[in-house]
Design a protein around this motif. Structure first.
Motif, PDB file in Angstrom:
ATOM      1  N   MET A  36      -1.866  -0.648   8.509  1.00 22.91           N
ATOM      2  CA  MET A  36      -1.559  -1.687   7.537  1.00 22.91           C
ATOM      3  C   MET A  36      -2.805  -1.966   6.716  1.00 22.91           C
ATOM      4  O   MET A  36      -3.919  -2.008   7.246  1.00 22.91           O
ATOM      5  CB  MET A  36      -1.097  -2.980   8.223  1.00 22.91           C
ATOM      6  N   THR A  37      -2.607  -2.190   5.433  1.00 24.34           N
ATOM      7  CA  THR A  37      -3.742  -2.520   4.569  1.00 24.34           C
ATOM      8  C   THR A  37      -4.112  -3.987   4.748  1.00 24.34           C
ATOM      9  O   THR A  37      -3.331  -4.794   5.271  1.00 24.34           O
ATOM     10  CB  THR A  37      -3.404  -2.263   3.100  1.00 24.34           C
ATOM     11  N   ALA A  38      -5.300  -4.343   4.255  1.00 25.49           N
ATOM     12  CA  ALA A  38      -5.743  -5.729   4.333  1.00 25.49           C
ATOM     13  C   ALA A  38      -4.803  -6.637   3.537  1.00 25.49           C
ATOM     14  O   ALA A  38      -4.514  -7.771   3.948  1.00 25.49           O
ATOM     15  CB  ALA A  38      -7.177  -5.855   3.811  1.00 25.49           C
ATOM     16  N   GLN A  39      -4.303  -6.141   2.400  1.00 22.72           N
ATOM     17  CA  GLN A  39      -3.390  -6.935   1.581  1.00 22.72           C
ATOM     18  C   GLN A  39      -2.080  -7.188   2.321  1.00 22.72           C
ATOM     19  O   GLN A  39      -1.543  -8.296   2.301  1.00 22.72           O
ATOM     20  CB  GLN A  39      -3.122  -6.221   0.257  1.00 22.72           C
ATOM     21  N   GLU A  40      -1.554  -6.150   2.979  1.00 15.70           N
ATOM     22  CA  GLU A  40      -0.310  -6.304   3.741  1.00 15.70           C
ATOM     23  C   GLU A  40      -0.490  -7.294   4.884  1.00 15.70           C
ATOM     24  O   GLU A  40       0.379  -8.129   5.141  1.00 15.70           O
ATOM     25  CB  GLU A  40       0.142  -4.949   4.277  1.00 15.70           C
ATOM     26  N   LEU A  41      -1.605  -7.207   5.571  1.00  9.76           N
ATOM     27  CA  LEU A  41      -1.871  -8.145   6.662  1.00  9.76           C
ATOM     28  C   LEU A  41      -2.017  -9.566   6.125  1.00  9.76           C
ATOM     29  O   LEU A  41      -1.510 -10.525   6.732  1.00  9.76           O
ATOM     30  CB  LEU A  41      -3.147  -7.732   7.393  1.00  9.76           C
ATOM     31  N   ALA A  42      -2.683  -9.709   4.988  1.00 13.62           N
ATOM     32  CA  ALA A  42      -2.859 -11.036   4.397  1.00 13.62           C
ATOM     33  C   ALA A  42      -1.507 -11.663   4.047  1.00 13.62           C
ATOM     34  O   ALA A  42      -1.284 -12.866   4.268  1.00 13.62           O
ATOM     35  CB  ALA A  42      -3.750 -10.933   3.155  1.00 13.62           C
ATOM     36  N   GLU A  43      -0.608 -10.863   3.497  1.00 14.82           N
ATOM     37  CA  GLU A  43       0.717 -11.376   3.146  1.00 14.82           C
ATOM     38  C   GLU A  43       1.508 -11.771   4.380  1.00 14.82           C
ATOM     39  O   GLU A  43       2.206 -12.790   4.387  1.00 14.82           O
ATOM     40  CB  GLU A  43       1.474 -10.313   2.331  1.00 14.82           C
ATOM     41  N   GLU A  44       1.429 -10.977   5.443  1.00 17.26           N
ATOM     42  CA  GLU A  44       2.156 -11.287   6.679  1.00 17.26           C
ATOM     43  C   GLU A  44       1.605 -12.561   7.328  1.00 17.26           C
ATOM     44  O   GLU A  44       2.359 -13.384   7.839  1.00 17.26           O
ATOM     45  CB  GLU A  44       2.055 -10.125   7.662  1.00 17.26           C
ATOM     46  N   LEU A  45       0.294 -12.704   7.323  1.00 14.97           N
ATOM     47  CA  LEU A  45      -0.357 -13.830   7.992  1.00 14.97           C
ATOM     48  C   LEU A  45      -0.485 -15.062   7.096  1.00 14.97           C
ATOM     49  O   LEU A  45      -0.881 -16.129   7.568  1.00 14.97           O
ATOM     50  CB  LEU A  45      -1.745 -13.407   8.479  1.00 14.97           C
ATOM     51  N   GLU A  46      -0.172 -14.886   5.795  1.00 12.51           N
ATOM     52  CA  GLU A  46      -0.262 -15.970   4.815  1.00 12.51           C
ATOM     53  C   GLU A  46      -1.688 -16.522   4.724  1.00 12.51           C
ATOM     54  O   GLU A  46      -1.919 -17.740   4.760  1.00 12.51           O
ATOM     55  CB  GLU A  46       0.741 -17.077   5.147  1.00 12.51           C
ATOM     56  N   VAL A  47      -2.639 -15.594   4.651  1.00 14.43           N
ATOM     57  CA  VAL A  47      -4.048 -15.946   4.477  1.00 14.43           C
ATOM     58  C   VAL A  47      -4.622 -15.074   3.364  1.00 14.43           C
ATOM     59  O   VAL A  47      -3.935 -14.211   2.810  1.00 14.43           O
ATOM     60  CB  VAL A  47      -4.854 -15.743   5.786  1.00 14.43           C
ATOM     61  N   SER A  48      -5.895 -15.258   3.053  1.00 14.65           N
ATOM     62  CA  SER A  48      -6.538 -14.445   2.030  1.00 14.65           C
ATOM     63  C   SER A  48      -6.994 -13.112   2.624  1.00 14.65           C
ATOM     64  O   SER A  48      -7.140 -12.966   3.843  1.00 14.65           O
ATOM     65  CB  SER A  48      -7.745 -15.186   1.460  1.00 14.65           C
ATOM     66  N   VAL A  49      -7.230 -12.141   1.746  1.00 14.87           N
ATOM     67  CA  VAL A  49      -7.740 -10.844   2.192  1.00 14.87           C
ATOM     68  C   VAL A  49      -9.112 -11.019   2.840  1.00 14.87           C
ATOM     69  O   VAL A  49      -9.430 -10.357   3.835  1.00 14.87           O
ATOM     70  CB  VAL A  49      -7.823  -9.864   1.000  1.00 14.87           C
ATOM     71  N   ARG A  50      -9.915 -11.939   2.297  1.00 17.31           N
ATOM     72  CA  ARG A  50     -11.240 -12.189   2.877  1.00 17.31           C
ATOM     73  C   ARG A  50     -11.112 -12.662   4.327  1.00 17.31           C
ATOM     74  O   ARG A  50     -11.907 -12.264   5.193  1.00 17.31           O
ATOM     75  CB  ARG A  50     -11.984 -13.234   2.040  1.00 17.31           C
ATOM     76  N   THR A  51     -10.099 -13.501   4.596  1.00 17.03           N
ATOM     77  CA  THR A  51      -9.880 -13.967   5.971  1.00 17.03           C
ATOM     78  C   THR A  51      -9.494 -12.807   6.883  1.00 17.03           C
ATOM     79  O   THR A  51      -9.917 -12.739   8.042  1.00 17.03           O
ATOM     80  CB  THR A  51      -8.783 -15.041   5.997  1.00 17.03           C
TER      81      THR A  51
END
Length: 308
Positions: A19-34
């Motif tokens: 999974m990309t960082a962007q995909e994980l960010a969307e799933e977790l509802e956080v920023s890519v930096r997080t």
């Protein structure tokens, strides 16, 4: 909160692979930096994951890093995912917990059972709400659920249909039931065990803890309650004549001559008056006399209004 998010991130990678960082960010509802920080934290904790740049890049776990839950059959795995009610869980404040639990179960399943569970979620959906009207507002549902879980008595302010319309009473909550999109509280009070609509609760205050009686079975109580519902609801009957269309709309089989005479249970004269008017010219009320007179008066008033 962060610990829960780290577990969810790990389970997402176990379930989905790369999974990309962007995909994980969307799933977790956080920023890519997080996501970057969380990935670093997992790596520092010894979790064997790595990232790759480029079009096919992303984060993934080292092959073989997976916990397994043994002894679960395909049928049991399917039942576990069918039993989940995400809307109900969200209303109870358990939406995040349910999502994490499903991820844990899926991650622990052997590959063949994980595939079965995934197909169930992809192909079957349970929507418990009715078609018409907005969902009942239940601002006190979370507090009621907490009282049920903690076995804590509450002082209820409740709105009911008969006078006095607003009452206050101490009850001991035994359980919650979701029926056709509406929540009901089963609780013991001054008049014994009763059922309360949660959307009619105006307020509540937690009181002392209580001990539920041994042997109380919420499912058995609810089945008994439903069995007696019809008897409590229908206190009389009406004799009517119905056209073939009226019989069909009333759920009856029409007779060969085109008219069907039937005795239909009714809740009250007032309620039956409104229900039979919905059938228009496809019904004639024969008895009781009070109901026939009320329908007749309404029809005459409508006719007089539309003559002008």
């Amino acid at each position: 909160m962060r610990a829960s998010r780290l577990v969810t991130l790990l389970l997402l990678l176990q379930n989905r692979g790369r999974m990309t960082a962007q995909e994980l960010a969307e799933e977790l509802e956080v920023s890519v930096r997080t996501v970057y920080r969380d990935v670093e934290a997992l790596g520092a904790a010894g979790v064997p994951l790595y990232g790759a740049a480029g079009h096919a890049g992303g984060y993934r776990l080292v092959d073989g890093y997976r916990s397994r839950l043994t002894g679960l059959t395909a049928g049991e795995a399917q039942a576990a995912f069918l039993a989940a009610l995400p809307d109900a869980a969200a209303e109870l404040g358990l939406g995040e917990a349910l999502t994490t639990a499903q991820l844990k179960l899926r991650a622990a399943l052997p590959a063949e059972l994980r595939e079965h569970a995934g197909r169930i979620q992809d192909r079957f959906l349970l929507d418990a709400h009715g078609w018409y009207g907005d969902a009942d507002r239940t601002p006190h549902l979370t507090a009621v659920a907490a009282a049920v879980w903690e076995r804590r008595a509450v002082l209820l302010r409740y709105r009911r249909w008969r006078a006095p319309e607003e009452i206050e009473r101490r009850v001991e909550p035994y359980g919650l039931v979701l029926k056709a999109g509406r929540w009901y509280l089963v609780a013991d009070g001054p008049s014994g065990i009763r059922t309360y609509r949660v959307d009619q609760i105006l307020g509540l205050r937690p009181l002392e803890a209580f001990t539920a009686p041994d042997g109380f079975d919420l499912a058995a109580y609810w089945h008994t309650y439903l069995a007696g519902f019809g008897a409590r609801l229908h206190t009389g009957e009406a004799l009517v004549r119905l056209t073939a269309e009226g019989a069909r709309r009333a759920g009856l089989a029409p007779t060969s001559d085109g008219w069907t005479q039937a005795r239909i249970p009714i809740e009250s004269i007032e309620h039956a008056h409104g229900e039979f008017l919905r059938l228009g010219t496809d019904v004639e009320v024969l008895a009781p006399a009070e109901l026939r007179e009320r329908v007749t008066a309404t029809v005459r008033a409508l006719a007089a209004r539309y003559e002008h």
